[in-house]
Write an enzyme that holds these catalytic residues in place. Sequence first.
Site, mmCIF file in Angstrom:
data_model
loop_
_atom_site.group_PDB
_atom_site.id
_atom_site.type_symbol
_atom_site.label_atom_id
_atom_site.label_comp_id
_atom_site.label_asym_id
_atom_site.label_seq_id
_atom_site.Cartn_x
_atom_site.Cartn_y
_atom_site.Cartn_z
ATOM 1 N N GLY A 21 0.513 -1.501 0.645
ATOM 2 C CA GLY A 21 -0.125 0.523 -0.081
ATOM 3 C C GLY A 21 0.910 1.082 -0.163
ATOM 4 O O GLY A 21 0.249 2.079 0.096
ATOM 5 N N SER B 259 2.348 8.340 1.573
ATOM 6 C CA SER B 259 1.188 6.865 2.181
ATOM 7 C C SER B 259 1.087 6.551 3.804
ATOM 8 O O SER B 259 2.494 6.935 4.092
ATOM 9 C CB SER B 259 1.547 5.995 1.498
ATOM 10 O OG SER B 259 1.393 5.847 0.448
ATOM 11 N N VAL C 78 -4.050 -6.561 -5.863
ATOM 12 C CA VAL C 78 -4.545 -7.320 -5.308
ATOM 13 C C VAL C 78 -5.551 -7.128 -5.555
ATOM 14 O O VAL C 78 -6.949 -8.178 -5.183
ATOM 15 C CB VAL C 78 -5.056 -6.156 -4.374
ATOM 16 C CG1 VAL C 78 -3.748 -6.359 -3.353
ATOM 17 C CG2 VAL C 78 -5.970 -5.342 -3.959
ATOM 18 N N TYR D 224 -18.038 9.702 1.882
ATOM 19 C CA TYR D 224 -17.761 8.411 1.836
ATOM 20 C C TYR D 224 -18.635 7.358 1.052
ATOM 21 O O TYR D 224 -17.824 6.370 1.304
ATOM 22 C CB TYR D 224 -17.080 8.588 3.719
ATOM 23 C CG TYR D 224 -15.939 7.472 3.636
ATOM 24 C CD1 TYR D 224 -14.617 8.087 2.817
ATOM 25 C CD2 TYR D 224 -15.988 6.166 4.552
ATOM 26 C CE1 TYR D 224 -14.156 6.550 3.572
ATOM 27 C CE2 TYR D 224 -14.795 5.231 4.342
ATOM 28 C CZ TYR D 224 -13.386 6.259 3.724
ATOM 29 O OH TYR D 224 -12.182 5.321 4.105
ATOM 30 N N LYS E 97 -15.519 -0.233 4.214
ATOM 31 C CA LYS E 97 -15.009 -0.721 5.709
ATOM 32 C C LYS E 97 -15.430 -1.144 6.641
ATOM 33 O O LYS E 97 -14.770 -2.208 7.920
ATOM 34 C CB LYS E 97 -14.584 0.628 5.791
ATOM 35 C CG LYS E 97 -12.975 1.630 5.337
ATOM 36 C CD LYS E 97 -12.210 1.486 4.864
ATOM 37 C CE LYS E 97 -10.621 1.903 4.541
ATOM 38 N NZ LYS E 97 -9.472 1.400 3.767
ATOM 39 N N ILE F 26 -5.762 12.265 7.164
ATOM 40 C CA ILE F 26 -4.370 12.193 6.626
ATOM 41 C C ILE F 26 -4.423 12.893 5.374
ATOM 42 O O ILE F 26 -5.228 12.164 4.348
ATOM 43 C CB ILE F 26 -3.872 10.877 7.314
ATOM 44 C CG1 ILE F 26 -3.521 10.599 8.698
ATOM 45 C CG2 ILE F 26 -2.053 11.319 6.941
ATOM 46 C CD1 ILE F 26 -2.190 9.610 8.846
ATOM 47 N N LEU G 250 -2.573 10.584 -1.009
ATOM 48 C CA LEU G 250 -3.105 10.125 -2.706
ATOM 49 C C LEU G 250 -4.603 10.303 -2.401
ATOM 50 O O LEU G 250 -5.547 10.333 -3.215
ATOM 51 C CB LEU G 250 -2.105 9.493 -3.606
ATOM 52 C CG LEU G 250 -2.667 9.504 -4.765
ATOM 53 C CD1 LEU G 250 -2.308 10.742 -5.643
ATOM 54 C CD2 LEU G 250 -0.820 8.448 -5.894
ATOM 55 N N ALA G 251 -4.731 8.549 -2.077
ATOM 56 C CA ALA G 251 -6.324 8.174 -1.933
ATOM 57 C C ALA G 251 -7.645 8.751 -1.347
ATOM 58 O O ALA G 251 -8.160 8.842 -1.374
ATOM 59 C CB ALA G 251 -6.052 6.889 -0.954
HETATM 60 N N1 LIG Z 1 -5.814 9.212 4.852
HETATM 61 C C1 LIG Z 1 -6.855 8.802 5.051
HETATM 62 O O1 LIG Z 1 -7.289 9.920 5.918
HETATM 63 C C2 LIG Z 1 -7.533 7.385 6.069
HETATM 64 C C3 LIG Z 1 -7.993 7.153 6.835
HETATM 65 C C4 LIG Z 1 -8.478 6.534 7.330
HETATM 66 C C5 LIG Z 1 -8.178 4.883 6.676
HETATM 67 N N2 LIG Z 1 -6.859 5.256 5.632
HETATM 68 C C6 LIG Z 1 -6.753 4.249 4.957
HETATM 69 O O2 LIG Z 1 -5.248 3.968 5.133
HETATM 70 C C7 LIG Z 1 -5.306 2.960 3.402
HETATM 71 C C8 LIG Z 1 -4.200 4.180 3.050
HETATM 72 O O3 LIG Z 1 -4.187 4.772 2.001
HETATM 73 P P1 LIG Z 1 -3.869 6.263 2.048
HETATM 74 O O4 LIG Z 1 -4.670 7.478 2.534
HETATM 75 O O5 LIG Z 1 -2.316 6.315 2.828
HETATM 76 O O6 LIG Z 1 -3.318 6.890 0.503
HETATM 77 P P2 LIG Z 1 -2.396 6.406 -0.850
HETATM 78 O O7 LIG Z 1 -3.034 6.235 -2.147
HETATM 79 O O8 LIG Z 1 -1.438 6.699 -0.168
HETATM 80 O O9 LIG Z 1 -2.231 4.420 -0.083
HETATM 81 C C9 LIG Z 1 -3.287 3.604 -1.268
HETATM 82 C C10 LIG Z 1 -2.675 2.278 -1.726
HETATM 83 O O10 LIG Z 1 -3.860 1.520 -1.569
HETATM 84 C C11 LIG Z 1 -3.013 1.407 -3.068
HETATM 85 N N3 LIG Z 1 -3.659 0.520 -4.418
HETATM 86 C C12 LIG Z 1 -5.194 0.926 -4.784
HETATM 87 N N4 LIG Z 1 -5.840 -0.291 -5.400
HETATM 88 C C13 LIG Z 1 -4.556 -1.244 -5.182
HETATM 89 C C14 LIG Z 1 -4.991 -2.646 -6.466
HETATM 90 N N5 LIG Z 1 -5.760 -3.024 -6.988
HETATM 91 N N6 LIG Z 1 -3.972 -3.210 -5.725
HETATM 92 C C15 LIG Z 1 -2.662 -2.958 -5.344
HETATM 93 N N7 LIG Z 1 -2.694 -1.358 -4.305
HETATM 94 C C16 LIG Z 1 -3.611 -0.904 -4.164
HETATM 95 C C17 LIG Z 1 -2.485 2.351 -3.654
HETATM 96 O O11 LIG Z 1 -1.743 2.048 -4.894
HETATM 97 C C18 LIG Z 1 -1.678 3.046 -2.254
HETATM 98 O O12 LIG Z 1 -0.991 2.836 -2.688
HETATM 99 C C19 LIG Z 1 -6.130 2.612 3.370
HETATM 100 O O13 LIG Z 1 -6.996 1.656 2.928
HETATM 101 C C20 LIG Z 1 -6.863 4.206 3.389
HETATM 102 O O14 LIG Z 1 -8.953 3.701 3.284
HETATM 103 C C21 LIG Z 1 -6.938 6.677 4.588
#
Ligand SMILES: NC(=O)c1ccc[n+]([C@@H]2O[C@H](COP(=O)([O-])OP(=O)(O)OC[C@H]3O[C@@H](n4cnc5c(N)ncnc54)[C@H](O)[C@@H]3O)[C@@H](O)[C@H]2O)c1
Length: 262
Positions: free
Chosen positions: A13, A19, A65, A156, A163, A192, A195-196
Amino acid sequence: MALLEGKRALIVGIANQYSIATGIANVFAREGAELALTYQQERLKPKIERLAKDWPCQCILPCDVSQDDDIKQLFTKLKSHWSSIDIIVHAVAFAPMQELADDMVDVTTREGFKIAHDISSYSLIALTKAAKPMLTDNASVLTLSYLGSQRVMPNYNAMGLAKASLEAGVKYLASNLGPMNARVNAISAGPIKTLAASGIKQFRSILSYNQTMAPLRRNITQEDVGNTAAFLCSNLASGITGQTIYVDAGASIMGLAPNEIQ
Ligand SMILES: NC(=O)c1ccc[n+]([C@@H]2O[C@H](COP(=O)([O-])OP(=O)(O)OC[C@H]3O[C@@H](n4cnc5c(N)ncnc54)[C@H](O)[C@@H]3O)[C@@H](O)[C@H]2O)c1
């Protein structure tokens, strides 16, 4: 001794330096873990290779994935580097952008719903299933969730449902893997800027709202999540499984934001 000394951690991820998984990798490296990383697409590989220069990491492999074959190949290749795995971090989520704006009742499509659940929830089961033969005694699987699984968060939408499914999956997987002394947990992180997250409409407003209403009066950092991840994946957390732990500066305990009542 460092918290994760001698442990081998697969982290899925990382997209870039922002990230959450990068924050986790930084802390894991600091705490003595050896890392293996994946990248989703070829174009992300150079970025991840640059980040990995700062970490004890000999192994960077492709894995989308949503592809069973990629997951199979990942563990076949990983086996030539490592005989076993102590930690898996799943920090992956995705929903098409149009699913993450406006009312769920209007924007959710069958295809968007399927994609969100496949990539954000099923993939944890798929990775755990493939990793199972390599998991050590006291292994730890960790995923990332968000409060939108429990409460309605604007925009969301289908991701909130995905989730919720992910957090239920953590409980089922914890029950399945418990007899082999492997643990499965989730961190529910506060918002945080990553990118996502930038795909969620009005995300900036969510960040500033959170900062003013959270008991700690700040947003959390990737390091905050990394520190809790290191604890949960260490032997110190040997009695914790099937749980969703909030790393959100306390925001999830609040009913009304204090500055909303004048
Ligand atoms: N940023 C926030 O506010 C926040 C809050 C709570 C939870 N999260 C969760 O944290 C996790 C990481 O997200 P992030 O915020 O660091 O963003 P990010 O964009 O840095 O990371 C998301 C990752 O998912 C990967 N991804 C997406 N589709 C994929 C696929 N088909 N195969 C493999 N990899 C895939 C992307 O390449 C990326 O590395 C996620 O589950 C997100 O829901 C984020």
